[in-house]
Design an enzyme around this catalytic site. Structure first.
Site, mmCIF file in Angstrom:
data_model
loop_
_atom_site.group_PDB
_atom_site.id
_atom_site.type_symbol
_atom_site.label_atom_id
_atom_site.label_comp_id
_atom_site.label_asym_id
_atom_site.label_seq_id
_atom_site.Cartn_x
_atom_site.Cartn_y
_atom_site.Cartn_z
ATOM 1 N N GLN A 123 1.036 -1.372 -0.092
ATOM 2 C CA GLN A 123 -0.092 0.044 0.130
ATOM 3 C C GLN A 123 0.950 1.641 -0.133
ATOM 4 O O GLN A 123 0.708 2.676 -0.090
ATOM 5 C CB GLN A 123 -0.717 -0.059 1.216
ATOM 6 C CG GLN A 123 -1.863 -1.035 1.103
ATOM 7 C CD GLN A 123 -2.678 -1.199 2.172
ATOM 8 O OE1 GLN A 123 -4.104 -0.654 2.907
ATOM 9 N NE2 GLN A 123 -1.771 -2.406 3.629
ATOM 10 N N HIS A 141 -1.069 1.729 -4.268
ATOM 11 C CA HIS A 141 -1.526 2.826 -4.590
ATOM 12 C C HIS A 141 -1.057 3.374 -5.386
ATOM 13 O O HIS A 141 -0.793 5.180 -5.445
ATOM 14 C CB HIS A 141 -2.023 3.910 -2.730
ATOM 15 C CG HIS A 141 -3.018 2.471 -2.474
ATOM 16 N ND1 HIS A 141 -2.477 2.605 -0.751
ATOM 17 C CD2 HIS A 141 -3.923 2.107 -2.457
ATOM 18 C CE1 HIS A 141 -3.844 2.078 -1.090
ATOM 19 N NE2 HIS A 141 -4.610 1.890 -1.484
ATOM 20 N N CYS A 203 1.295 17.970 -24.328
ATOM 21 C CA CYS A 203 -0.077 18.864 -24.006
ATOM 22 C C CYS A 203 -0.321 20.049 -23.615
ATOM 23 O O CYS A 203 -0.975 20.085 -23.842
ATOM 24 C CB CYS A 203 -0.778 17.803 -23.867
ATOM 25 S SG CYS A 203 -1.192 17.674 -22.298
ATOM 26 N N ILE A 267 2.809 -3.396 14.804
ATOM 27 C CA ILE A 267 2.126 -2.789 16.418
ATOM 28 C C ILE A 267 1.357 -1.851 16.320
ATOM 29 O O ILE A 267 1.004 -1.169 15.605
ATOM 30 C CB ILE A 267 3.395 -1.895 17.055
ATOM 31 C CG1 ILE A 267 5.434 -2.637 16.126
ATOM 32 C CG2 ILE A 267 3.810 -1.245 17.627
ATOM 33 C CD1 ILE A 267 6.065 -1.734 16.376
#
Length: 292
Positions: A123, A141, A203, A267
């Site tokens: 992630q 992600h 562009c 943790i």
């Protein structure tokens, strides 16, 4: 790639006890029984490389400040939000991009080489698994080391964009106030107001880091791909994640549905604690190297 061999940077790691020998044995048994291990990592695997996370008690960004990450809609809609984001990111990039993998990243790379790890989903957007040499991997992600144009889709390296920033802002200077999890820093509005942001050189479109901002969604194609890798796996290990974000949590739900054993190394509490086979409250970089 060079790798951090020195003692880990624990400034952003919550306090915890050393690994319990009984727990080490339990995780060893879990990994030994796995033939095709599916691993999902979160920010807690990178805190030992000196990158803060969002949610850790006492040391995460949410605990230390009232700052929140940029929202996707705000970035797309507002030129001033983009200017603020990129100014902060520009200042933070040299340090953020220099972070090295820690022992936990290396262990997972070694498990892949040994054929133990079937697929890794991270992630994180910090590229540390890539720097460590992991290949059977999906960056759920995205990654801050890539930038793309929202209009034409053209991709460039973030390091290349840094050169464009420097050329456009030769005299612009800003002192940073603290580092945030995704590579930016804290700056005042006064510091940001004169910062120039380049457009896409092909562009003229809006440039955005190749990451899923809060409020955005992961592409269905990527989600389907990860579900396929999970379907081929026989167990799931979550390392360094509270799994509060649904984009990752959905795969734990799918693993539970398939009745796969799930181990968690994190943790503090996680969203999966009530249905995991095993929950270990240790540092990833301290416990994973003990598993053979």
């Amino acid at each position: 790639h060079s790798v951090s061999r020195t003692s880990p940077n624990l400034a952003f790691v919550p306090a915890c006890l050393p690994p319990d020998p009984v727990e080490v044995e339990e995780l060893q048994r879990f990994v030994s029984n796995s033939k095709r291990l599916f691993v999902m990592t979160g920010a807690g695997i990178s805190t030992e490389s000196g990158i803060p996370d969002y949610r850790s008690e006492g040391v995460g960004l949410y605990a230390r400040t009232d700052r929140r990450p940029i929202q996707h809609a705000e970035f797309v809609r507002s030129a001033s939000a983009r200017q603020r984001y990129w100014a902060r990111n520009f200042v933070g990039w040299p340090q953020f991009s220099s972070h090295r993998p820690n022992t936990a990243h290396l262990v997972l790379r070694d498990w892949e080489k040994l054929g133990k790890l079937h697929w890794l989903v991270t992630q994180n957007v910090d590229a540390l698994h890539t720097k460590a040499g992991s290949q059977r991997m999906t960056e759920l992600h995205g990654c801050t080391h890539r930038v793309f144009c929202l209009a034409c889709g053209d991709q460039i390296l973030r390091s290349e964009l840094q050169e464009h920033f420097e050329a456009l802002n030769p005299t612009w200077k800003a002192e940073a106030f603290g580092v945030a999890p995704d590579g930016d820093v804290f700056l005042t509005d006064e510091q940001v107001c004169n910062f120039q942001v380049p457009a896409c050189h092909k562009c003229g479109g809006i440039l955005k880091p190749d990451v899923t901002f809060f409020g955005d969604t992961v592409s269905q194609e990527k989600v389907n791909f990860v579900h396929q890798r999970l379907a081929e796996s026989d167990s799931m290990l979550v390392a360094g994640s509270s799994m509060q974000v649904y984009s990752g949590y959905r795969f734990a739900l799918a693993a539970r549905e398939k009745r796969l054993p799930i181990a968690i190394l994190n943790i503090g509490p996680t969203r999966l604690d009530h249905f995991a086979s095993l929950k270990l409250n240790s540092r990833c970089g301290e416990l994973l190297p003990l598993i053979v």
